[in-house]
Structures are given as C-alpha cells and as structure tokens.
Write a protein that holds these residues in place. Structure first.
Motif, PDB file in Angstrom:
ATOM      1  N   TRP A  63      39.800  49.216  31.363  1.00  0.00           N
ATOM      2  CA  TRP A  63      39.484  48.873  32.755  1.00  0.00           C
ATOM      3  C   TRP A  63      38.998  50.158  33.395  1.00  0.00           C
ATOM      4  N   SER A  67      42.613  47.665  41.802  1.00  0.00           N
ATOM      5  CA  SER A  67      41.309  47.550  41.159  1.00  0.00           C
ATOM      6  C   SER A  67      40.719  48.946  41.001  1.00  0.00           C
ATOM      7  N   THR A  68      40.299  49.293  39.799  1.00  0.00           N
ATOM      8  CA  THR A  68      39.683  50.617  39.602  1.00  0.00           C
ATOM      9  C   THR A  68      38.387  50.720  40.405  1.00  0.00           C
ATOM     10  N   ASN A  69      37.714  49.592  40.625  1.00  0.00           N
ATOM     11  CA  ASN A  69      36.490  49.642  41.440  1.00  0.00           C
ATOM     12  C   ASN A  69      36.815  50.062  42.875  1.00  0.00           C
ATOM     13  N   LYS A  87      33.331  35.361  26.265  1.00  0.00           N
ATOM     14  CA  LYS A  87      33.146  36.631  26.959  1.00  0.00           C
ATOM     15  C   LYS A  87      34.156  37.686  26.524  1.00  0.00           C
ATOM     16  N   GLN A 103      45.530  46.485  35.864  1.00  0.00           N
ATOM     17  CA  GLN A 103      45.139  46.234  37.252  1.00  0.00           C
ATOM     18  C   GLN A 103      45.891  45.000  37.750  1.00  0.00           C
ATOM     19  N   SER A 138      36.025  52.346  35.891  1.00  0.00           N
ATOM     20  CA  SER A 138      34.970  52.363  36.911  1.00  0.00           C
ATOM     21  C   SER A 138      34.365  53.758  36.991  1.00  0.00           C
ATOM     22  N   GLY A 170      42.373  42.891  39.642  1.00  0.00           N
ATOM     23  CA  GLY A 170      41.051  43.193  39.090  1.00  0.00           C
ATOM     24  C   GLY A 170      40.021  42.250  39.696  1.00  0.00           C
ATOM     25  N   ARG A 171      38.850  42.804  39.970  1.00  0.00           N
ATOM     26  CA  ARG A 171      37.802  41.993  40.602  1.00  0.00           C
ATOM     27  C   ARG A 171      36.714  41.635  39.604  1.00  0.00           C
ATOM     28  N   GLY A 172      36.221  40.401  39.702  1.00  0.00           N
ATOM     29  CA  GLY A 172      35.116  39.950  38.867  1.00  0.00           C
ATOM     30  C   GLY A 172      33.879  39.719  39.706  1.00  0.00           C
ATOM     31  N   GLY A 189      35.019  45.947  32.441  1.00  0.00           N
ATOM     32  CA  GLY A 189      36.268  45.363  31.959  1.00  0.00           C
ATOM     33  C   GLY A 189      36.064  44.881  30.539  1.00  0.00           C
TER      34      GLY A 189
HETATM   35  C1  BTN Z   1      32.698  39.949  35.696  1.00  0.00           C
HETATM   36  O1  BTN Z   1      33.081  39.085  36.495  1.00  0.00           O
HETATM   37  O2  BTN Z   1      32.110  39.644  34.659  1.00  0.00           O
HETATM   38  C2  BTN Z   1      32.915  41.405  35.998  1.00  0.00           C
HETATM   39  C3  BTN Z   1      34.305  41.877  35.637  1.00  0.00           C
HETATM   40  C4  BTN Z   1      34.504  43.356  35.896  1.00  0.00           C
HETATM   41  C5  BTN Z   1      35.918  43.813  35.646  1.00  0.00           C
HETATM   42  C6  BTN Z   1      36.082  45.305  35.763  1.00  0.00           C
HETATM   43  S1  BTN Z   1      37.646  45.884  35.168  1.00  0.00           S
HETATM   44  C7  BTN Z   1      37.340  47.478  35.836  1.00  0.00           C
HETATM   45  C8  BTN Z   1      36.655  47.256  37.178  1.00  0.00           C
HETATM   46  N1  BTN Z   1      37.633  47.093  38.252  1.00  0.00           N
HETATM   47  C9  BTN Z   1      37.590  45.857  38.780  1.00  0.00           C
HETATM   48  O3  BTN Z   1      38.334  45.449  39.689  1.00  0.00           O
HETATM   49  N2  BTN Z   1      36.630  45.128  38.169  1.00  0.00           N
HETATM   50  C10 BTN Z   1      35.935  45.900  37.151  1.00  0.00           C
END
Ligand code: BTN
Length: 244
Positions: free
Chosen positions: A55, A11-13, A106, A35, A57, A38-40, A129
C-alpha cells in the motif's frame, strides 16, 4: 528520496497529500503495513489488510500541464506490470486505464489524485494498491469473483521487499523515459499489456453508459471506443467492463 513508513494509517494517499501540501519533494514515498480506510477509484474503498500487500503512495511533481496527467496513471500500470514480471514471472494484463489483472481478476489498483491550478500542476499523488499475499479469507465474499492476489495466482508467498524495490526501480525508469521521450514509448508498452483493446466493452462514465469496441488509446492515454453506429467516443475516465 524521503521515505515514510507506517504500521497503520487511514489512507497512504491522504498522508502523502498532507505531506505534499507541506512541501514534500518529488519522489517522496509513503508506505503502510495496513490501511483502515484505503481509497479506491470512483469513490470506492480499498481493502488493505496489514502485512498482506503493498500500500504505497508517491508524491510526484511533474513539470507538465494538468491535462497530460492521465498519462501518469498508465505509466504507473506499466511499471507495476514490469515489477511483477521481474519478481514473480507472472504475465499480467492491464485493463484501461490502470487495473492490473490476472485471469480476469484484479491484482492491483492505482489511484491518482492531484492538485493543479490553471495550467500548472502542483503535485500528483500516485497511490498503488498491490494485493501480494492476501488469502481468499482476506477478501469479502463479494470480491471473490473480482479480485485476487499474487499468492493466490502463484501458489506461493511472495516476498514484499524485493517486489517493492523492483516497483520503485521500474516506476522511476519509466518516469525518466516519459520525461525524456514523452508518452510514445509508455503507450507502446501499455498497448502490449492491454487486455482492453479489441474487446467489446461497456464504459460507465458519470451518468453515462456506452457500449462498443475498444479500438485504441490516443496520444493522451484516452480510450477510444467505437459504437455500433461506427461513431467514435473518447473517454478520459470511467469504469470499463469487458464483455466477451
Ligand atoms: C482502484 O480503485 O483501483 C484504486 C485503488 C488504489 C489503492 C491504493 S492503496 C495505497 C493508496 N492509498 C489509498 O488510500 N489508495 C491507494
């Protein structure tokens, strides 16, 4: 600004958070082609196939109190909407707090994570993202009615580099406006692009589900919802579903 580019990360975050803990400066950017985890928002995942999206951060070190930080994610949505408009001409909508939608689906999600101690913000990670060139097969079937990409909306492949440049340019521009003039101009621009205000909504926040009409966002970026009994509720976070 320091720029970190990766073929693949979890995850870039998370990478940005680690860098921020090690002292990375305001504006440091982390970008990955793909990723693997990747986290939401609200504990969900984020689909991030390699080469198909942006992607990104950013490490931010805003000189504001922690309670003002929700403003930043609305600011980010305004910046993303400006960049999409500039590069593709597409007019997108913003669903509170910061989902970017096209035809109700989305296109882009934003995840802000922060470290703050009483009254002092250490850093904020702004994770963006943006679904640029994902094809329908890239999405899992359950996402088909909910998610889209610029390519699916426009019918052409969108070059990612100009879009990334425009994104950084507009984010920086809006950030400077926010530093100088505060939330007022950001709020105005957010409201223009909003597809939430005036609508009947369902808000899920924690264990609570609340239904009513989305009336406005306040000077902090919180959503004001008026219930059937005319009582007003304010939401700092939550998941909004648009009714009609
Ligand atoms: C959402 O749930 O609407 C937020 C999504 C965010 C995704 C981005 S992709 C780059 C950064 N790294 C992650 O793991 N999540 C955010």
């Amino acid at each position: 600004r320091p720029f970190y580019y990766y073929e693949e990360v979890g995850s870039t975050n998370q990478v940005a958070k680690d860098l921020a803990e090690q002292g990375a400066p305001h504006g440091a950017a982390v970008l990955a082609e793909g990723q693997t985890s990747g986290r939401g928002r609200l504990g969900r995942g984020w689909l991030s196939p390699a080469g198909k999206g942006i992607w990104l951060s950013l490490v931010l070190r805003p000189r504001v109190a922690p309670w003002q930080l929700p403003q930043l994610s609305l600011l980010a949505a305004v910046g993303v909407a400006s960049a999409i408009k500039e590069i593709t001409g597409l007019e997108v909508g913003i669903k509170w707090p910061n989902d970017i939608l096209s035809r109700g689906k989305k296109l882009c999600g934003i995840l802000t994570e922060m470290r703050a101690e009483v009254e002092i913000t250490q850093y904020v990670i702004l994770g963006i993202g943006l679904n640029v060139n994902l094809d329908i097969e890239d999405f899992t079937r359950d996402l088909w009615p909910l998610a889209t990409s610029l390519k699916l909306e426009l019918g052409w492949e969108v070059p990612r580099l100009p879009l990334l440049q425009s994104l950084l340019y507009h984010l920086e521009g809006w950030y400077q406006i926010w530093e100088k003039e505060g939330f007022v101009p950001v709020r105005e621009s957010w409201k223009k692009a909003s597809v939430t205000l005036g609508r009947l909504v369902k808000v899920e926040a924690g264990n609570e589900v609340y239904e009513g009409r989305a009336i406005d966002i306040d000077g902090e970026g919180r959503l004001l919802v008026e219930g059937a009994d005319h009582t007003l509720r304010r939401f700092t976070y939550g998941e909004v579903t648009l009714r009609i």
